[in-house]
Design a protein around this motif. Sequence first.
Motif, PDB file in Angstrom:
ATOM      1  N   SER A 152     -10.922  -8.038  -6.141  1.00  0.00           N
ATOM      2  CA  SER A 152     -11.449  -7.901  -7.358  1.00  0.00           C
ATOM      3  C   SER A 152     -10.266  -7.765  -8.179  1.00  0.00           C
ATOM      4  CB  SER A 152     -12.414  -8.120  -7.562  1.00  0.00           C
ATOM      5  OG  SER A 152     -12.607  -8.283  -9.220  1.00  0.00           O
ATOM      6  N   HIS A 153      -9.793  -6.317  -8.012  1.00  0.00           N
ATOM      7  CA  HIS A 153      -9.038  -5.331  -8.924  1.00  0.00           C
ATOM      8  C   HIS A 153      -7.288  -6.132  -8.725  1.00  0.00           C
ATOM      9  CE1 HIS A 153      -7.561  -2.307 -11.210  1.00  0.00           C
ATOM     10  NE2 HIS A 153      -6.368  -1.891  -9.913  1.00  0.00           N
ATOM     11  N   ARG A 154      -6.798  -6.550  -7.663  1.00  0.00           N
ATOM     12  CA  ARG A 154      -5.409  -6.964  -7.065  1.00  0.00           C
ATOM     13  C   ARG A 154      -5.474  -8.039  -7.619  1.00  0.00           C
ATOM     14  NH1 ARG A 154      -2.327  -5.629  -2.390  1.00  0.00           N
ATOM     15  NH2 ARG A 154      -0.580  -6.383  -2.607  1.00  0.00           N
ATOM     16  N   GLN A 175      -7.417  -9.561  -9.977  1.00  0.00           N
ATOM     17  CA  GLN A 175      -6.561  -9.386 -11.324  1.00  0.00           C
ATOM     18  C   GLN A 175      -6.035  -8.851 -12.244  1.00  0.00           C
ATOM     19  OE1 GLN A 175      -8.894 -10.353 -14.471  1.00  0.00           O
ATOM     20  NE2 GLN A 175      -7.904  -9.099 -15.847  1.00  0.00           N
ATOM     21  N   GLU A 176      -4.815  -8.028 -11.158  1.00  0.00           N
ATOM     22  CA  GLU A 176      -3.608  -7.162 -11.623  1.00  0.00           C
ATOM     23  C   GLU A 176      -2.613  -8.706 -11.441  1.00  0.00           C
ATOM     24  OE1 GLU A 176      -2.644  -3.598  -8.562  1.00  0.00           O
ATOM     25  OE2 GLU A 176      -3.378  -2.280 -10.082  1.00  0.00           O
TER      26      GLU A 176
END
Length: 101
Positions: free
Chosen positions: A78-80, A82-83
């Motif tokens: 998810s973080h990836r 979003q980035e």
Amino acid sequence: MRNDPDHDRRHRCPPEPPLSVAELLERVAAERGIDAEPAPAAVAAALPEMVALVERIVLRLHDAQEWRWLAAALAALSHRVQEDALLLGLDYAGPNCDGRA
């Protein structure tokens, strides 16, 4: 009034059922400020497939620690994403960000 240690356990309201993934998606979209419009059709169509895949992975897990690692892996994905989404909003020149590809 008698001090009854089991009072809370006996009189506790039943837990509310967990939210569906679609309901959680709505919450996350609101947290990220993107809930002004519905999820794109491609995302909505992929959601059941993503849920099914994660459920298949869960079936192979044996204990709570493995579930925590799966949650961490999903958070990392998810973080990836979003980035990457933030980078798409910029005038992105490539991995070095100085015009070199």
